[in-house]
Design a protein around this motif. Sequence first.
Motif, PDB file in Angstrom:
ATOM      1  N   UNK A 156       0.826  -1.202   0.000  1.00  0.00           N
ATOM      2  CA  UNK A 156       0.000   0.000   0.000  1.00  0.00           C
ATOM      3  C   UNK A 156       0.867   1.262   0.000  1.00  0.00           C
ATOM      4  N   UNK A 157       1.964   1.242   0.773  1.00  0.00           N
ATOM      5  CA  UNK A 157       2.872   2.387   0.763  1.00  0.00           C
ATOM      6  C   UNK A 157       3.455   2.616  -0.636  1.00  0.00           C
ATOM      7  N   UNK A 158       3.879   1.529  -1.266  1.00  0.00           N
ATOM      8  CA  UNK A 158       4.413   1.653  -2.626  1.00  0.00           C
ATOM      9  C   UNK A 158       3.379   2.171  -3.596  1.00  0.00           C
ATOM     10  N   UNK A 159       2.124   1.774  -3.386  1.00  0.00           N
ATOM     11  CA  UNK A 159       1.033   2.221  -4.246  1.00  0.00           C
ATOM     12  C   UNK A 159       0.771   3.721  -4.065  1.00  0.00           C
ATOM     13  N   UNK A 160       0.753   4.169  -2.817  1.00  0.00           N
ATOM     14  CA  UNK A 160       0.403   5.557  -2.518  1.00  0.00           C
ATOM     15  C   UNK A 160       1.534   6.530  -2.855  1.00  0.00           C
ATOM     16  N   UNK A 161       2.778   6.082  -2.716  1.00  0.00           N
ATOM     17  CA  UNK A 161       3.923   6.985  -2.905  1.00  0.00           C
ATOM     18  C   UNK A 161       4.861   6.447  -3.987  1.00  0.00           C
ATOM     19  N   UNK A 162       4.275   6.080  -5.107  1.00  0.00           N
ATOM     20  CA  UNK A 162       5.040   5.437  -6.179  1.00  0.00           C
ATOM     21  C   UNK A 162       6.158   6.310  -6.716  1.00  0.00           C
ATOM     22  N   UNK A 163       5.986   7.635  -6.696  1.00  0.00           N
ATOM     23  CA  UNK A 163       6.986   8.533  -7.278  1.00  0.00           C
ATOM     24  C   UNK A 163       8.166   8.805  -6.348  1.00  0.00           C
ATOM     25  N   UNK A 164       8.046   8.420  -5.092  1.00  0.00           N
ATOM     26  CA  UNK A 164       9.117   8.671  -4.120  1.00  0.00           C
ATOM     27  C   UNK A 164       9.473   7.385  -3.377  1.00  0.00           C
ATOM     28  N   UNK A 165       9.700   6.315  -4.124  1.00  0.00           N
ATOM     29  CA  UNK A 165       9.815   4.997  -3.533  1.00  0.00           C
ATOM     30  C   UNK A 165      11.041   4.868  -2.630  1.00  0.00           C
ATOM     31  N   UNK A 166      12.156   5.487  -3.009  1.00  0.00           N
ATOM     32  CA  UNK A 166      13.372   5.371  -2.205  1.00  0.00           C
ATOM     33  C   UNK A 166      13.203   6.095  -0.872  1.00  0.00           C
ATOM     34  N   UNK A 167      12.652   7.317  -0.933  1.00  0.00           N
ATOM     35  CA  UNK A 167      12.424   8.072   0.304  1.00  0.00           C
ATOM     36  C   UNK A 167      11.445   7.352   1.211  1.00  0.00           C
ATOM     37  N   UNK A 168      10.404   6.773   0.625  1.00  0.00           N
ATOM     38  CA  UNK A 168       9.414   6.043   1.426  1.00  0.00           C
ATOM     39  C   UNK A 168      10.044   4.819   2.071  1.00  0.00           C
ATOM     40  N   UNK A 169      10.937   4.146   1.348  1.00  0.00           N
ATOM     41  CA  UNK A 169      11.607   2.972   1.912  1.00  0.00           C
ATOM     42  C   UNK A 169      12.414   3.349   3.146  1.00  0.00           C
ATOM     43  N   UNK A 170      13.107   4.480   3.077  1.00  0.00           N
ATOM     44  CA  UNK A 170      13.893   4.925   4.234  1.00  0.00           C
ATOM     45  C   UNK A 170      12.986   5.324   5.388  1.00  0.00           C
ATOM     46  N   UNK A 171      11.905   6.049   5.087  1.00  0.00           N
ATOM     47  CA  UNK A 171      10.977   6.482   6.142  1.00  0.00           C
ATOM     48  C   UNK A 171      10.296   5.279   6.779  1.00  0.00           C
ATOM     49  N   UNK A 172       9.885   4.315   5.962  1.00  0.00           N
ATOM     50  CA  UNK A 172       9.213   3.133   6.494  1.00  0.00           C
ATOM     51  C   UNK A 172      10.133   2.348   7.408  1.00  0.00           C
ATOM     52  N   UNK A 173      11.417   2.246   7.019  1.00  0.00           N
ATOM     53  CA  UNK A 173      12.372   1.552   7.874  1.00  0.00           C
ATOM     54  C   UNK A 173      12.545   2.245   9.200  1.00  0.00           C
ATOM     55  N   UNK A 174      12.674   3.581   9.174  1.00  0.00           N
ATOM     56  CA  UNK A 174      12.800   4.345  10.410  1.00  0.00           C
ATOM     57  C   UNK A 174      11.526   4.273  11.237  1.00  0.00           C
ATOM     58  N   UNK A 175      10.377   4.334  10.568  1.00  0.00           N
ATOM     59  CA  UNK A 175       9.105   4.306  11.285  1.00  0.00           C
ATOM     60  C   UNK A 175       8.916   2.983  12.011  1.00  0.00           C
ATOM     61  N   UNK A 176       9.281   1.877  11.360  1.00  0.00           N
ATOM     62  CA  UNK A 176       9.130   0.580  12.020  1.00  0.00           C
ATOM     63  C   UNK A 176      10.051   0.485  13.225  1.00  0.00           C
ATOM     64  N   UNK A 177      11.244   1.091  13.107  1.00  0.00           N
ATOM     65  CA  UNK A 177      12.149   1.094  14.254  1.00  0.00           C
ATOM     66  C   UNK A 177      11.594   1.904  15.411  1.00  0.00           C
ATOM     67  N   UNK A 178      11.037   3.092  15.088  1.00  0.00           N
ATOM     68  CA  UNK A 178      10.428   3.913  16.140  1.00  0.00           C
ATOM     69  C   UNK A 178       9.223   3.217  16.750  1.00  0.00           C
ATOM     70  N   UNK A 179       8.442   2.555  15.910  1.00  0.00           N
ATOM     71  CA  UNK A 179       7.267   1.852  16.417  1.00  0.00           C
ATOM     72  C   UNK A 179       7.664   0.724  17.352  1.00  0.00           C
ATOM     73  N   UNK A 180       8.693  -0.027  16.958  1.00  0.00           N
ATOM     74  CA  UNK A 180       9.174  -1.105  17.823  1.00  0.00           C
ATOM     75  C   UNK A 180       9.676  -0.552  19.147  1.00  0.00           C
ATOM     76  N   UNK A 181      10.419   0.563  19.087  1.00  0.00           N
ATOM     77  CA  UNK A 181      10.917   1.176  20.320  1.00  0.00           C
ATOM     78  C   UNK A 181       9.762   1.642  21.198  1.00  0.00           C
ATOM     79  N   UNK A 182       8.715   2.185  20.579  1.00  0.00           N
ATOM     80  CA  UNK A 182       7.560   2.630  21.350  1.00  0.00           C
ATOM     81  C   UNK A 182       6.849   1.493  22.038  1.00  0.00           C
ATOM     82  N   UNK A 183       6.703   0.372  21.322  1.00  0.00           N
ATOM     83  CA  UNK A 183       6.052  -0.789  21.926  1.00  0.00           C
ATOM     84  C   UNK A 183       6.864  -1.314  23.100  1.00  0.00           C
ATOM     85  N   UNK A 184       8.183  -1.387  22.924  1.00  0.00           N
ATOM     86  CA  UNK A 184       9.048  -1.843  24.014  1.00  0.00           C
ATOM     87  C   UNK A 184       8.929  -0.904  25.214  1.00  0.00           C
TER      88      UNK A 184
END
Length: 210
Positions: A156-184
């Motif tokens: 879905x992220x790739x679908x919504x932000x198809x023109x900025x795929x590299x930036x979205x990949x970096x943001x998604x990676x950081x977001x998952x890390x922040x989310x994991x830290x928040x859950x912990x």
Amino acid sequence: MPMSEQFLALVPIYGVPVIALCVMLSCLGVPLPSALIMLVGGSLVASGDLPYAPTVGACLTAACTSDQIGYWTGRIGGSRLVSRYAARGTKSRRLVRRARGYLHRRGAIAIFLTRWLLAMIGPYVNPVAGAAGMRWKVFTLSAIPGQMIWVNFYIFLGFMFAKNIVAVAQIAGNASGFLAAGVVALFLGWRITRIVQGRRRRSIKPRGRM
């Protein structure tokens, strides 16, 4: 050319089969950028080059198939096979240790969370769960919803932000890390609160009869 770059180069040519294969191998522990490749798949869906439902369905089937392979490998091979795998190197030993500890503490919820939130240890949790004797039904019903979140999120992220795929990949990676830290952090806060409450209850001793 590294294997990950080869897969990325093949995605626009062969489409869904390559994406699904990458997802399957990644869920078996092969170091492939499955999240990035699903993002690319989502961008191809947005451009009309790939159909949405078959792409999601193929990735979900591939991920769930890998879960079953890992589970039954541990179930049939037992703890000895898992220990032999852990002996392959320091990284494998560390990840297997983390998988064992997390599964022991969290049980079925560990299966669900390691499909998407803690995906890096997911391939190691699967054989550990099988070797530990976790019921197949519990494992499967915990794994499928987690994989649905993981697959749909990146496509879905790739679908919504198809023109900025590299930036979205970096943001998604950081977001998952922040989310994991928040859950912990939330879990630790909950545990500390429980410990404090337990100590307070123990400190209030009931008075004996006169």
